[in-house]
Scaffold this motif. Structure first.
Motif, mmCIF file in Angstrom:
data_model
loop_
_atom_site.group_PDB
_atom_site.id
_atom_site.type_symbol
_atom_site.label_atom_id
_atom_site.label_comp_id
_atom_site.label_asym_id
_atom_site.label_seq_id
_atom_site.Cartn_x
_atom_site.Cartn_y
_atom_site.Cartn_z
ATOM 1 N N LEU A 95 24.357 51.398 12.332
ATOM 2 C CA LEU A 95 24.933 51.713 10.935
ATOM 3 C C LEU A 95 25.143 53.188 10.716
ATOM 4 C CD1 LEU A 95 22.928 49.022 10.337
ATOM 5 C CD2 LEU A 95 24.997 49.090 8.821
ATOM 6 N N ALA A 97 25.057 56.623 8.378
ATOM 7 C CA ALA A 97 24.521 57.005 7.042
ATOM 8 C C ALA A 97 24.677 58.329 6.892
ATOM 9 C CB ALA A 97 23.024 56.592 6.850
ATOM 10 N N VAL A 107 19.516 57.382 1.072
ATOM 11 C CA VAL A 107 21.161 57.494 1.753
ATOM 12 C C VAL A 107 22.025 57.066 0.561
ATOM 13 C CG1 VAL A 107 22.624 56.279 3.317
ATOM 14 C CG2 VAL A 107 20.116 56.825 4.041
ATOM 15 N N TRP A 110 26.737 54.472 3.340
ATOM 16 C CA TRP A 110 26.703 53.483 4.337
ATOM 17 C C TRP A 110 27.994 53.283 4.962
ATOM 18 C CZ3 TRP A 110 22.098 52.571 6.530
ATOM 19 C CH2 TRP A 110 20.949 52.859 6.072
#
Length: 120
Positions: A95, A97, A107, A110
């Motif tokens: 993923l 971020a 974060v 995303w």
């Protein structure tokens, strides 16, 4: 609204390489660190690597430091993760971020994730 879109995942044999990319759209990420986390089935999400807007501050997890390289192209709003010498234990959803500052502390954005599968 900033959106992050990952690409480059796939199936690779152990010892192989992949290059992930994460492109940001919908806004600028001036001053934001960008990077990667990963999550394997049944495991918690873990930090992989990050890079500051300037590219000066780079952090990476011990388990990938010698094999993965993070970079970014601010003109393209894109961050990359070059993964070499891949191992079956690197199998996970990766993923993208982004967080304000030099690190991926809190974060704000995303991506949806891209699957990386390493076969033995």
């Amino acid at each position: 609204q900033v959106r992050l879109a990952e690409s480059g995942g796939g199936l690779v044999q152990a010892g192989g390489s992949l290059r992930l990319a994460c492109a940001a759209s919908g806004g600028t990420l001036n001053g934001y660190a960008m990077g990667w986390f990963r999550q394997a089935p049944g495991k918690e999400r873990e930090f992989v690597a990050s890079i500051s807007w300037s590219g000066i501050s780079i952090m990476s997890a011990d388990v990938v430091r010698a094999r993965f390289t993070i970079s970014r192209d601010n003109a393209k709003n894109t961050v990359y993760l070059q993964m070499n010498s891949l191992k079956p234990e690197d199998t996970a959803v990766y993923l993208c971020a982004a967080a304000l500052g030099n690190r991926l502390g809190a974060v704000q954005y995303w991506g949806q994730g891209t699957q990386v599968t390493v076969s033995s």
